[in-house]
Design a protein around this motif. Structure first.
Motif, PDB file in Angstrom:
ATOM      1  N   LEU A  11       0.836  -1.213   0.000  1.00 60.33           N
ATOM      2  CA  LEU A  11       0.000   0.000   0.000  1.00 60.33           C
ATOM      3  C   LEU A  11       0.865   1.255   0.000  1.00 60.33           C
ATOM      4  O   LEU A  11       0.533   2.244  -0.651  1.00 60.33           O
ATOM      5  N   ASN A  12       1.983   1.205   0.705  1.00 57.51           N
ATOM      6  CA  ASN A  12       2.914   2.334   0.691  1.00 57.51           C
ATOM      7  C   ASN A  12       3.472   2.541  -0.715  1.00 57.51           C
ATOM      8  O   ASN A  12       3.555   3.673  -1.193  1.00 57.51           O
ATOM      9  N   GLY A  13       3.830   1.442  -1.393  1.00 59.51           N
ATOM     10  CA  GLY A  13       4.304   1.550  -2.773  1.00 59.51           C
ATOM     11  C   GLY A  13       3.248   2.127  -3.692  1.00 59.51           C
ATOM     12  O   GLY A  13       3.544   2.951  -4.561  1.00 59.51           O
ATOM     13  N   ALA A  14       1.996   1.699  -3.503  1.00 56.55           N
ATOM     14  CA  ALA A  14       0.900   2.231  -4.313  1.00 56.55           C
ATOM     15  C   ALA A  14       0.740   3.734  -4.075  1.00 56.55           C
ATOM     16  O   ALA A  14       0.557   4.505  -5.026  1.00 56.55           O
ATOM     17  N   PHE A  15       0.796   4.142  -2.818  1.00 60.45           N
ATOM     18  CA  PHE A  15       0.701   5.564  -2.472  1.00 60.45           C
ATOM     19  C   PHE A  15       1.793   6.364  -3.172  1.00 60.45           C
ATOM     20  O   PHE A  15       1.531   7.405  -3.782  1.00 60.45           O
ATOM     21  N   LEU A  16       3.029   5.860  -3.094  1.00 59.39           N
ATOM     22  CA  LEU A  16       4.140   6.561  -3.741  1.00 59.39           C
ATOM     23  C   LEU A  16       3.944   6.636  -5.252  1.00 59.39           C
ATOM     24  O   LEU A  16       4.200   7.676  -5.861  1.00 59.39           O
ATOM     25  N   CYS A  17       3.507   5.543  -5.871  1.00 61.04           N
ATOM     26  CA  CYS A  17       3.307   5.529  -7.324  1.00 61.04           C
ATOM     27  C   CYS A  17       2.298   6.578  -7.769  1.00 61.04           C
ATOM     28  O   CYS A  17       2.491   7.246  -8.784  1.00 61.04           O
ATOM     29  N   VAL A  18       1.220   6.727  -7.015  1.00 61.58           N
ATOM     30  CA  VAL A  18       0.156   7.650  -7.412  1.00 61.58           C
ATOM     31  C   VAL A  18       0.477   9.090  -7.019  1.00 61.58           C
ATOM     32  O   VAL A  18       0.311  10.005  -7.826  1.00 61.58           O
ATOM     33  N   PHE A  19       0.936   9.294  -5.786  1.00 60.48           N
ATOM     34  CA  PHE A  19       1.076  10.652  -5.264  1.00 60.48           C
ATOM     35  C   PHE A  19       2.502  11.202  -5.258  1.00 60.48           C
ATOM     36  O   PHE A  19       2.682  12.413  -5.154  1.00 60.48           O
ATOM     37  N   MET A  66       9.640  10.108  -6.256  1.00 59.97           N
ATOM     38  CA  MET A  66      10.319   9.454  -5.138  1.00 59.97           C
ATOM     39  C   MET A  66      10.343   7.938  -5.347  1.00 59.97           C
ATOM     40  O   MET A  66      11.344   7.282  -5.110  1.00 59.97           O
ATOM     41  N   PHE A  67       9.223   7.392  -5.809  1.00 58.60           N
ATOM     42  CA  PHE A  67       9.167   5.957  -6.079  1.00 58.60           C
ATOM     43  C   PHE A  67      10.230   5.579  -7.106  1.00 58.60           C
ATOM     44  O   PHE A  67      10.985   4.629  -6.915  1.00 58.60           O
ATOM     45  N   LEU A  68      10.311   6.312  -8.193  1.00 50.95           N
ATOM     46  CA  LEU A  68      11.273   6.035  -9.250  1.00 50.95           C
ATOM     47  C   LEU A  68      12.700   6.171  -8.740  1.00 50.95           C
ATOM     48  O   LEU A  68      13.570   5.359  -9.070  1.00 50.95           O
ATOM     49  N   TYR A  69      12.944   7.166  -7.899  1.00 47.19           N
ATOM     50  CA  TYR A  69      14.287   7.403  -7.381  1.00 47.19           C
ATOM     51  C   TYR A  69      14.779   6.247  -6.506  1.00 47.19           C
ATOM     52  O   TYR A  69      15.975   6.015  -6.403  1.00 47.19           O
ATOM     53  N   THR A  70      13.849   5.499  -5.880  1.00 43.69           N
ATOM     54  CA  THR A  70      14.286   4.377  -5.046  1.00 43.69           C
ATOM     55  C   THR A  70      14.840   3.237  -5.883  1.00 43.69           C
ATOM     56  O   THR A  70      15.512   2.359  -5.361  1.00 43.69           O
ATOM     57  N   PHE A  71      14.572   3.235  -7.181  1.00 45.74           N
ATOM     58  CA  PHE A  71      15.034   2.159  -8.046  1.00 45.74           C
ATOM     59  C   PHE A  71      16.119   2.589  -9.017  1.00 45.74           C
ATOM     60  O   PHE A  71      16.874   1.754  -9.504  1.00 45.74           O
ATOM     61  N   THR A  72      16.168   3.853  -9.331  1.00 47.03           N
ATOM     62  CA  THR A  72      17.098   4.316 -10.358  1.00 47.03           C
ATOM     63  C   THR A  72      17.275   5.830 -10.224  1.00 47.03           C
ATOM     64  O   THR A  72      16.555   6.481  -9.473  1.00 47.03           O
ATOM     65  N   THR A  73      18.190   6.371 -10.956  1.00 46.71           N
ATOM     66  CA  THR A  73      18.371   7.825 -10.969  1.00 46.71           C
ATOM     67  C   THR A  73      17.689   8.459 -12.180  1.00 46.71           C
ATOM     68  O   THR A  73      17.863   9.642 -12.441  1.00 46.71           O
ATOM     69  N   TYR A 127      15.352  -8.583 -11.914  1.00 44.99           N
ATOM     70  CA  TYR A 127      15.815  -8.535 -13.304  1.00 44.99           C
ATOM     71  C   TYR A 127      15.763  -7.094 -13.831  1.00 44.99           C
ATOM     72  O   TYR A 127      16.695  -6.626 -14.495  1.00 44.99           O
ATOM     73  N   GLY A 128      14.680  -6.389 -13.517  1.00 45.42           N
ATOM     74  CA  GLY A 128      14.565  -4.996 -13.935  1.00 45.42           C
ATOM     75  C   GLY A 128      15.640  -4.121 -13.312  1.00 45.42           C
ATOM     76  O   GLY A 128      16.225  -3.256 -13.978  1.00 45.42           O
ATOM     77  N   ALA A 129      15.916  -4.358 -12.016  1.00 49.82           N
ATOM     78  CA  ALA A 129      16.964  -3.588 -11.339  1.00 49.82           C
ATOM     79  C   ALA A 129      18.327  -3.878 -11.972  1.00 49.82           C
ATOM     80  O   ALA A 129      19.119  -2.964 -12.203  1.00 49.82           O
ATOM     81  N   TRP A 130      18.573  -5.142 -12.251  1.00 49.39           N
ATOM     82  CA  TRP A 130      19.827  -5.523 -12.896  1.00 49.39           C
ATOM     83  C   TRP A 130      19.951  -4.852 -14.266  1.00 49.39           C
ATOM     84  O   TRP A 130      21.010  -4.348 -14.631  1.00 49.39           O
ATOM     85  N   TRP A 180      25.936   0.737  -4.069  1.00 48.71           N
ATOM     86  CA  TRP A 180      24.515   1.023  -3.911  1.00 48.71           C
ATOM     87  C   TRP A 180      24.275   2.293  -3.118  1.00 48.71           C
ATOM     88  O   TRP A 180      24.967   2.588  -2.140  1.00 48.71           O
ATOM     89  N   ARG A 181      23.272   3.037  -3.538  1.00 49.58           N
ATOM     90  CA  ARG A 181      22.807   4.205  -2.783  1.00 49.58           C
ATOM     91  C   ARG A 181      21.975   3.706  -1.595  1.00 49.58           C
ATOM     92  O   ARG A 181      21.532   2.558  -1.593  1.00 49.58           O
ATOM     93  N   PRO A 182      21.735   4.542  -0.595  1.00 44.54           N
ATOM     94  CA  PRO A 182      20.892   4.107   0.528  1.00 44.54           C
ATOM     95  C   PRO A 182      19.516   3.596   0.075  1.00 44.54           C
ATOM     96  O   PRO A 182      18.998   2.621   0.616  1.00 44.54           O
ATOM     97  N   GLU A 183      18.956   4.216  -0.952  1.00 41.78           N
ATOM     98  CA  GLU A 183      17.654   3.791  -1.468  1.00 41.78           C
ATOM     99  C   GLU A 183      17.717   2.369  -2.034  1.00 41.78           C
ATOM    100  O   GLU A 183      16.778   1.595  -1.892  1.00 41.78           O
ATOM    101  N   GLU A 184      18.827   2.048  -2.673  1.00 39.11           N
ATOM    102  CA  GLU A 184      18.977   0.703  -3.226  1.00 39.11           C
ATOM    103  C   GLU A 184      19.169  -0.329  -2.119  1.00 39.11           C
ATOM    104  O   GLU A 184      18.675  -1.450  -2.210  1.00 39.11           O
ATOM    105  N   TRP A 185      19.858   0.058  -1.044  1.00 35.25           N
ATOM    106  CA  TRP A 185      20.002  -0.840   0.101  1.00 35.25           C
ATOM    107  C   TRP A 185      18.630  -1.179   0.680  1.00 35.25           C
ATOM    108  O   TRP A 185      18.338  -2.340   0.981  1.00 35.25           O
ATOM    109  N   ILE A 186      17.797  -0.180   0.822  1.00 36.22           N
ATOM    110  CA  ILE A 186      16.445  -0.416   1.350  1.00 36.22           C
ATOM    111  C   ILE A 186      15.657  -1.288   0.383  1.00 36.22           C
ATOM    112  O   ILE A 186      15.031  -2.278   0.777  1.00 36.22           O
ATOM    113  N   ASN A 187      15.687  -0.934  -0.888  1.00 37.11           N
ATOM    114  CA  ASN A 187      14.954  -1.680  -1.904  1.00 37.11           C
ATOM    115  C   ASN A 187      15.374  -3.151  -1.930  1.00 37.11           C
ATOM    116  O   ASN A 187      14.534  -4.052  -1.883  1.00 37.11           O
TER     117      ASN A 187
END
Length: 151
Positions: free
Chosen positions: A25-33, A37-44, A98-101, A115-122
């Motif tokens: 649900l947190n991921g859904a919230f980030l994707c919509v609102f 930030m959601f995109l930044y947790t996976f890539t730059t 696979y997508g992250a790779w 890895w950035r801190p966001e990638e460590w969390i992810n």
């Protein structure tokens, strides 16, 4: 004798019916609102508003995961249903990795020192629960079943 939900250790119950639905649900919230930030947790890669439809559709998928885990897993008493759902989520994890790779490249993907801190969390939120999913599928920590003796 088939196993039931009563045989599933607490850690799996907590992960799958409490922690992950909340995280989804947190991921859904980030994707919509807050898609940037959601995109930044996976890539730059920078967010583009004309791609919002993909984030909205991903949010729908996360809401579906949350529903399946928080509701369906609570109403079934069958371990085989739990295992089917967990296997499906594990497949999703594999595609996610696979997508992250693909975006990070092999050298960065396999080198945690880059890895950035966001990638460590992810990755922590993928590898930890992913390992627990594999353990559930293998019934690690489950009570031993008594084997019926043949007469």
């Amino acid at each position: 004798m088939s196993s039931t939900v009563a045989d599933i250790p607490f850690i799996y119950h907590f992960l799958l019916t409490w922690f992950e639905p909340f995280a989804a649900l947190n991921g859904a919230f980030l994707c919509v609102f807050w898609p940037s930030m959601f995109l930044y947790t996976f890539t730059t890669v920078k967010y583009r508003p004309d791609h919002q439809i993909m984030f909205d559709q991903l949010a729908a998928t996360y809401i579906f995961f949350a529903f399946i885990e928080a509701v369906v897993l609570r109403i079934t008493n069958e371990l085989k249903v739990w295992k089917a759902i967990v296997f499906g989520i594990l497949l999703c994890d594999v595609v996610h990795l696979y997508g992250a790779w693909g975006i990070m490249g092999t050298e960065s993907f396999l080198n945690p020192s880059t890895w950035r801190p966001e990638e460590w969390i992810n990755f922590s939120l993928l590898y930890g629960p992913g390992l627990l999913r594999i353990c559930l599928l293998l019934e690690v920590g489950f009570p031993k079943r008594k084997v019926a003796k043949k007469a």
